[in-house]
Scaffold this active site. Sequence first.
Site, short mmCIF file in Angstrom:
data_model
loop_
_atom_site.label_atom_id
_atom_site.label_comp_id
_atom_site.label_asym_id
_atom_site.label_seq_id
_atom_site.Cartn_x
_atom_site.Cartn_y
_atom_site.Cartn_z
N ASP A 168 -1.66 -0.82 5.96
CA ASP A 168 -1.83 -0.22 7.29
C ASP A 168 -3.28 -0.15 7.75
O ASP A 168 -3.55 0.45 8.79
CB ASP A 168 -1.24 1.20 7.30
CG ASP A 168 -2.09 2.18 6.51
OD1 ASP A 168 -2.38 1.89 5.34
OD2 ASP A 168 -2.46 3.23 7.05
N ASP A 180 -0.13 5.21 0.93
CA ASP A 180 -0.35 6.16 2.02
C ASP A 180 -0.44 5.44 3.36
O ASP A 180 -1.26 4.54 3.54
CB ASP A 180 -1.64 6.96 1.80
CG ASP A 180 -1.58 7.80 0.55
OD1 ASP A 180 -0.92 8.85 0.57
OD2 ASP A 180 -2.19 7.40 -0.47
N ASP A 239 0.86 -1.17 0.00
CA ASP A 239 0.00 0.00 0.00
C ASP A 239 0.91 1.23 0.00
O ASP A 239 2.10 1.15 0.32
CB ASP A 239 -0.88 -0.05 1.25
CG ASP A 239 -1.67 1.21 1.46
OD1 ASP A 239 -2.40 1.63 0.54
OD2 ASP A 239 -1.54 1.81 2.56
#
Length: 236
Positions: free
Chosen positions: A179, A16, A14
């Site tokens: 995240d 961001d 991922d």
Amino acid sequence: MQQLTGVTRAIAFDLDGTLIDSAPDLAAAANRMLAHLGLRALPERRIAALIGDGVDQLVSRVLAASAGPRPAPRPAEAETARALFHRLYGEQLFERSRVYPGVHAGLAALRRAGLRLCCITNKAACFARPLLEAAQLAAHFDFTLCPEAEDDRKPSPKLLLAACRRLGVGPAELLFVGDSRTDVGAARAAGCRVIAVDYGYHRGAPEELGADARIGSVTDLLTHAATGPLLRKSSV
């Protein structure tokens, strides 16, 4: 906890909250947008908590948070806000944002270990690819996949499965690192193993995400490069 067994041939990341702390520039663009619209500014940490699912979702959440109990913006006003944010954010993708510690070193070492790497993000390509270039991360990846349609977005498995086809690996051979619950959900739907970072934009405790394991840095992945265990495993 599901054990991380089997051979990992490729790792997808991922963007961001996993590779880059992009909240400072997203928040700055959001508050500039709100100022243009005559709306109340928001603290950076409040905007960081709204990140996820793409820029347009962020704009909608920021508008709602700023407006408070007032009526939601009409569709035309929301579209104006989105266009304004796109312009403002595009002007400052990597001014105050930063690459998380260990990312550069970790990605370089994983490449040296013979792993294929890619980036899979809900961020639009017009932002994601220039951001990776500005952060000097793009060269680590074979490719970056971004949604072209709304139903491509994580937690849909579409982008992860597309990455598997492009890499020539099965879902069980692709490890996804993210995240958020969105990342974990996408990996589960695709049949990939998934690791959560302890930092980023969780909207909850990291141990509650339901990942197979957790790490504090991308460099922690080095101990798992092919078949080995991670330094720290989730208790869930």
